[in-house]
Every structure is written in structure tokens, then in C-alpha cells.
Design an enzyme around this catalytic site. Sequence first.
Site, short mmCIF file in Angstrom:
data_model
loop_
_atom_site.label_atom_id
_atom_site.label_comp_id
_atom_site.label_asym_id
_atom_site.label_seq_id
_atom_site.Cartn_x
_atom_site.Cartn_y
_atom_site.Cartn_z
CE LYS A 89 57.17 62.42 41.55
NZ LYS A 89 56.54 62.67 43.64
CD GLU A 111 64.06 62.86 35.12
OE1 GLU A 111 64.02 62.70 33.55
OE2 GLU A 111 63.21 63.70 35.38
CB SER A 377 50.95 65.61 47.31
OG SER A 377 52.23 65.72 48.08
C1 PLP Z 1 57.28 63.57 44.11
C2 PLP Z 1 56.59 64.73 45.56
C3 PLP Z 1 55.75 65.57 45.89
C4 PLP Z 1 56.88 66.85 44.40
O1 PLP Z 1 57.37 66.58 43.27
P1 PLP Z 1 56.05 68.00 42.76
O2 PLP Z 1 55.85 67.66 41.07
O3 PLP Z 1 55.85 69.67 43.54
O4 PLP Z 1 53.90 67.89 43.25
C5 PLP Z 1 55.29 66.15 46.08
N1 PLP Z 1 54.44 65.95 46.99
C6 PLP Z 1 55.09 63.71 46.94
C7 PLP Z 1 53.96 62.70 47.55
C8 PLP Z 1 55.56 63.67 45.64
O5 PLP Z 1 56.23 62.62 45.45
#
Ligand code: PLP
Length: 393
Positions: A89, A111, A377
Site C-alpha cells: 500500500k 478513509e 502483498s
Molecule cells: C489492503 C491489502 C490488500 C487488498 O488491497 P488491494 O487494493 O486489492 O491490493 C491485499 N493485501 C494486503 C497485504 C493488504 O494490506
Amino acid sequence: MSYLVDKNGYYGQFGGAFIPEMLHPNVEELKENYLQIIEAREFQEEFAQLLRDYVGRPTPLYFAHRLSEHHNAKIYLKREDLCHTGAHKVNNTIGQIILAKKLGKNKVIAETGAGQHGVATATVCALMGMECVVYMGKIDMERQRPNVERMRILGATVVPATSGSQTLKDATNEAMRHWISNPLDTHYIIGSVVGPHPYPDMVARFQSVISEEMKLQLKAATGNEEPNYVIACVGGGSNAAGAFYHYLDAEEVKLVAVEAAGKGINSGESAATCVLGKAGVLHGSKTLLMQTEDGQVIEPYSISAGLDYPGIGPMHAHLFETGRVKFENATDEEAMLAGIELSRLEGIIPAIESAHALAALSKISFKPDDVVVVNLSGRGDKDLETYIRWGKY
Ligand SMILES: *Cc1c(COP(=O)(O)O)cnc(C)c1O
């Protein structure tokens, strides 16, 4: 590139800017300026430098030996979990804070649902010395205490949204209201590839550094910058957009998005938008969303707070409709098992969002020579409570 946004802000039939009249000046200012600002060399240099020295990029592309053996394919993990703050993020919030500065803004609002985007925003506001207000549903604040305190430690003001269901959509409404009243000095940072044009395109561009690095790293590791598969989880879709971005026109690369099926597609407790959703307007853009017969948004559910969103970004709705991206889904149980599997096989505890992407490894029949990249992610530190409550390890 045909899968990217057109000059009117659309991806096929999806996208656009469906916003209240009062918000037009703010969104218009952004639309008129964003490309020119982010394509300028000065911006690019500052962005690259902060991604390198502050975020810790490039993130490694790690060949997962034991996971590969287990699934009989060559599996690489793109280690977004190693970014500062623990997830992808921050790539976007770094980009948007530099943009805000170039637009002459000195205040930022955002938000947040689970708090991850709020933390990433509070982080970059501290970095740049900008005032930061984060709106969060009152119920979400109670559920996500540690993230609320993280934001406060970083100097942000967290404002409870007390209307409606006191969750994400109410926080979004409050943030919009704040922006309407403070158009001149305030930038609104959206955390995923959602919202009115130009947000989805802007966020996708900032996250596209993920696939930009992947191509170079794969080339060095395998001699070919194109893998057979790229797999990523989808909440709003920003990590997936970043991981797919530079492969969209390479049709031989199979792109797989994984949504949260929660307790099962037909359980009534799910967030699998592509299976259950219909076209409609959500958060300012036309996209696929889960809704009742008469168009009321259905409250989504997933064990993972980051995937519990009733829609997907308009780019993903288009990628789904055109068939360019194959959409899979994984239940809570499948994701948790995949999270434990990675922990045991590789010594990496993934975020539960990312565990959904890993769960897809068991649903695809690979050939032994297939090169597969899973976009990891985020890291699992924030999810320890959930792993413990689930308990099956
Ligand atoms: C917020 C988050 C997501 C989901 O958000 P996307 O916009 O779909 O990427 C996925 N993985 C993690 C670790 C997150 O913090």
C-alpha cells in the site's frame, strides 16, 4: 495499451466519475494535472528515490524452493511483504503524497476500513510533515485498535464515522464531505484502484513498479522476463493491478486474480464480487459490485480485513469481462491453510490477504516447467490474532 484507461476515464464500459456536483472542482483539478505531474522527471526522481531509500525497493523476487517442489512448478514470490509498513500500500501513498505536494496541498485526508491504508497514509504524512485526518467507522476502530494507535503515534487524527453501519462506506462518506468543504488545501488519498477517474489509473501507475521490477528480476533469474503465470489477491485490486500492469498486453502470460469467497460463494458471507456482482456505481465509478435486486450494496465478508470490499476496481471489472484475467476465489479455510503452508515450507508468515493468492496454487494444474509468480502483498504480523483464533496449526 488496450486494457488501460481511455481518455474519457473508462475501461470498456467500466470506470468514469460518478460524483456529487460539489466534488467536481476537486476531481477536475486532479484529472487535469495528474499525468503531467507524475510524468515529469522531477517527480519520477523523487518517487524513485523514496521507493528505494524509504520503502526498501526493489523488493526481492524470491525463488521458493520447497513451495515449488510441493506444487510441482517453479514458484517465485514477489516480496511486497518486505516493504516498509509491511505491504504494497505504501507504494501508492508515497506517490500520492508527492503529487499532493506538487498540487500545493498541505493537508491530507483518507478513509480506512481495517486501518492498513490509514497507517500507510499517516506514515507518508509524517514523512512529509503534512496534517493528516483519517476517517474510520466507529465499529472498525473498535475492531482494529492497534492500527488506530499506530496512526495516532504517527501523528494522524483518527475521526470516527458514526453514521449508518459505522464501517468503511460511512467513513468514505465523511471523507468526501470533508473534501467538499476543504477543496483548496486538501488532497484525498484513496488506497486502491477504486473511486472516480483518475484515481484507478493513478493508483495503478504507482503500483506498476511491482511488475516493472518483476520483469527485470525474472529476466535475470530465468532469462525470460515473462512468466507463465502471475497470481495476486484482489480486494479493490491495487496489488493485482501493479503485478499485472506490464504484462497486460503479453497475452501468453496467464494472469490470475483471487477473490475472497469467505465462508463459501453461496453462504451469504463472501466477498467474491466477480461471481456474485452486477454492474453498478460504487465509490464514484461504474464497476461490478455485490448488490441486492433493488441496488442496495451487500455487506461483504472475508476473514481477511483487506479483501472485505463489496466491489472491485473498474479496471478489474473490465479485465474480468474481457477474459484477460482469470478470476479464482478462495474460502477463509483455504486461505488460512495456504498461509500455514507457506509458513511451514518457507519460513514466511503471509498476510491473510496474500494467503488467498497462495491458495490458488492448489487450484491450477501446472506443468513442471511453468514459471509462476505469486505477489506476496503483505506480511502476517498484523494478522497474528486471526491466525491464533483460527488455531489449526
Ligand atoms: C489492503 C491489502 C490488500 C487488498 O488491497 P488491494 O487494493 O486489492 O491490493 C491485499 N493485501 C494486503 C497485504 C493488504 O494490506
